[in-house]
Design a protein around this motif. Structure first.
Motif, PDB file in Angstrom:
ATOM      1  N   SER A  23       0.852  -1.195   0.000  1.00 57.21           N
ATOM      2  CA  SER A  23       0.000   0.000   0.000  1.00 57.21           C
ATOM      3  C   SER A  23       0.883   1.238   0.000  1.00 57.21           C
ATOM      4  O   SER A  23       1.769   1.392   0.843  1.00 57.21           O
ATOM      5  N   ILE A  24       0.642   2.122  -0.965  1.00 54.51           N
ATOM      6  CA  ILE A  24       1.430   3.344  -1.138  1.00 54.51           C
ATOM      7  C   ILE A  24       0.512   4.535  -0.901  1.00 54.51           C
ATOM      8  O   ILE A  24      -0.512   4.675  -1.572  1.00 54.51           O
ATOM      9  N   ILE A  25       0.873   5.386   0.045  1.00 54.87           N
ATOM     10  CA  ILE A  25       0.028   6.530   0.381  1.00 54.87           C
ATOM     11  C   ILE A  25       0.623   7.817  -0.174  1.00 54.87           C
ATOM     12  O   ILE A  25       1.846   7.988  -0.219  1.00 54.87           O
ATOM     13  N   VAL A  99      -0.521   1.925   6.442  1.00 58.35           N
ATOM     14  CA  VAL A  99      -0.057   1.744   5.065  1.00 58.35           C
ATOM     15  C   VAL A  99       1.419   1.393   5.116  1.00 58.35           C
ATOM     16  O   VAL A  99       2.080   1.570   6.148  1.00 58.35           O
ATOM     17  N   ALA A 100       1.947   0.934   3.983  1.00 57.36           N
ATOM     18  CA  ALA A 100       3.321   0.423   3.983  1.00 57.36           C
ATOM     19  C   ALA A 100       4.367   1.457   3.584  1.00 57.36           C
ATOM     20  O   ALA A 100       5.429   1.542   4.204  1.00 57.36           O
ATOM     21  N   VAL A 233       9.414   3.321   4.636  1.00 55.49           N
ATOM     22  CA  VAL A 233       8.559   2.148   4.811  1.00 55.49           C
ATOM     23  C   VAL A 233       8.234   2.009   6.296  1.00 55.49           C
ATOM     24  O   VAL A 233       9.087   2.241   7.152  1.00 55.49           O
ATOM     25  N   SER A 234       7.014   1.619   6.586  1.00 55.32           N
ATOM     26  CA  SER A 234       6.569   1.504   7.976  1.00 55.32           C
ATOM     27  C   SER A 234       7.079   0.226   8.635  1.00 55.32           C
ATOM     28  O   SER A 234       6.899  -0.872   8.108  1.00 55.32           O
ATOM     29  N   LYS A 235       7.695   0.377   9.809  1.00 49.92           N
ATOM     30  CA  LYS A 235       8.064  -0.795  10.612  1.00 49.92           C
ATOM     31  C   LYS A 235       6.845  -1.407  11.289  1.00 49.92           C
ATOM     32  O   LYS A 235       6.875  -2.570  11.699  1.00 49.92           O
ATOM     33  N   GLN A 236       5.781  -0.619  11.425  1.00 52.30           N
ATOM     34  CA  GLN A 236       4.580  -1.103  12.096  1.00 52.30           C
ATOM     35  C   GLN A 236       3.687  -1.909  11.157  1.00 52.30           C
ATOM     36  O   GLN A 236       2.767  -2.588  11.609  1.00 52.30           O
ATOM     37  N   HIS A 239       4.040  -6.293   6.822  1.00 52.76           N
ATOM     38  CA  HIS A 239       5.030  -6.733   5.834  1.00 52.76           C
ATOM     39  C   HIS A 239       6.097  -5.670   5.589  1.00 52.76           C
ATOM     40  O   HIS A 239       6.784  -5.706   4.560  1.00 52.76           O
ATOM     41  N   GLY A 240       6.240  -4.748   6.533  1.00 55.06           N
ATOM     42  CA  GLY A 240       7.170  -3.647   6.336  1.00 55.06           C
ATOM     43  C   GLY A 240       8.597  -4.091   6.080  1.00 55.06           C
ATOM     44  O   GLY A 240       9.275  -3.571   5.190  1.00 55.06           O
ATOM     45  N   ALA A 241       9.076  -5.056   6.845  1.00 57.68           N
ATOM     46  CA  ALA A 241      10.465  -5.499   6.700  1.00 57.68           C
ATOM     47  C   ALA A 241      10.707  -6.101   5.321  1.00 57.68           C
ATOM     48  O   ALA A 241      11.728  -5.821   4.676  1.00 57.68           O
ATOM     49  N   GLU A 242       9.768  -6.929   4.852  1.00 54.35           N
ATOM     50  CA  GLU A 242       9.925  -7.554   3.532  1.00 54.35           C
ATOM     51  C   GLU A 242       9.884  -6.510   2.418  1.00 54.35           C
ATOM     52  O   GLU A 242      10.654  -6.580   1.451  1.00 54.35           O
ATOM     53  N   ILE A 243       8.983  -5.544   2.557  1.00 54.95           N
ATOM     54  CA  ILE A 243       8.854  -4.505   1.530  1.00 54.95           C
ATOM     55  C   ILE A 243      10.098  -3.624   1.503  1.00 54.95           C
ATOM     56  O   ILE A 243      10.623  -3.295   0.430  1.00 54.95           O
TER      57      ILE A 243
END
Length: 283
Positions: A23-25, A99-100, A233-236, A239-243
């Motif tokens: 998800s891209i905001i 969002v990511a 990228v969000s750590k929260q 899937h933040g780490a993978e993205i």
């Protein structure tokens, strides 16, 4: 509109039941420009190597680099766009994990423990801005010294914190901070402000064309920003780490191919036309 953009993007993402939704905001204007840029260049981010277009402002090209990085990674993904009214709201949603990813590169100082920071998209001392005035301004024909320019009121958005900080570090103390409901171009055209601190566009004469008119930079004066800019990228996010890992993997490849350097030049960030201009930045 958003679902249509999603359907186009998913044609070029990996199709899998296990695909991660990225998800891209960001703002609707940038998403719309991105859609038009993508259509103009053939529809597949992975196959684009020329970023020149009527839609290629920095934010739009930055979003294209983001989707290119994902396309060059090993991640199985799909993309959704989430619109937001302003950058502040976007970053709050991201840092809360709703969002990511944010749509464009962000100043390094905007990152905190709730976010992952990509490798630099725009290195330190690369991002530049100029001092824009109305087309008929006498400042375009005057020969100003650095000291004279520093004494003039410079208008910026009230939330442009890095701009304000960089101007202050560079000796500018007469800074006019406009709220989000005040149009810089509208006020320039009406003579309510004299100088706006703005990014250089990739146009032959460095002019910014707006519904309020044409605006030009005061010649031979610019500011270089000392901070770098990165994707956030969000750590929260689940899937933040993978993205974040996928974005860095893809960025490494498009940097190696020279695409990032080409993109920032063609979007106006790294302007050959102003390379010889005097920088008023603090050392």
């Amino acid at each position: 509109m958003r679902s249509w953009i999603l359907s186009i993007l998913c044609l070029y993402s990996f199709s899998s039941l296990a695909a991660i939704e990225v998800s891209i905001i960001g703002d609707q204007g940038t998403f719309s420009n991105y859609q038009q840029l993508l259509e103009l260049k053939g529809g597949n981010p992975a196959q684009i190597s020329d970023y020149q277009s009527p839609y290629s402002d920095r934010a739009t090209v930055s979003l294209l680099l983001l989707t290119q990085a994902l396309s060059y990674s090993d991640l199985q993904y799909s993309i959704t766009f989430v619109t937001s009214p302003n950058t502040g709201r976007s970053l709050r949603e991201l840092k809360q994990g709703n969002v990511a990813v944010y749509q464009a590169d962000i100043w390094e100082s905007d990152f905190d423990d709730s976010t992952y920071k990509s490798v630099a998209i725009i290195p330190k001392n690369t991002f530049e801005k100029g001092f824009y005035v109305n087309q008929g301004s006498p400042l375009l024909s005057q020969t100003l010294t650095h000291e004279q320019l520093r004494e003039l009121p410079i208008s910026v958005g009230s939330t442009w914190y890095q701009d304000i900080a960089q101007l202050q570090r560079s000796g500018f103390n007469n800074i006019d901070k406009l709220n989000r409901n005040q149009s810089l171009f509208g006020m320039l055209s009406k003579g309510r402000i004299n100088i706006a601190f703005l990014e250089f566009p990739n146009t032959p004469d460095l002019a910014i064309q707006d519904s309020y008119g044409s605006f030009y930079p005061i010649p031979n004066m610019k500011i270089e920003f000392q901070e770098s800019r990165h994707f956030m990228v969000s750590k929260q996010h689940p899937h933040g780490a993978e993205i974040a890992q996928a974005i860095d993997q893809g960025l490494a490849e498009i940097i190696r191919l020279g695409l990032v350097e080409k993109a920032i030049q063609q979007s106006g960030v790294k302007q050959q036309r102003v390379s010889h201009w005097q920088s008023l930045s603090a050392p």
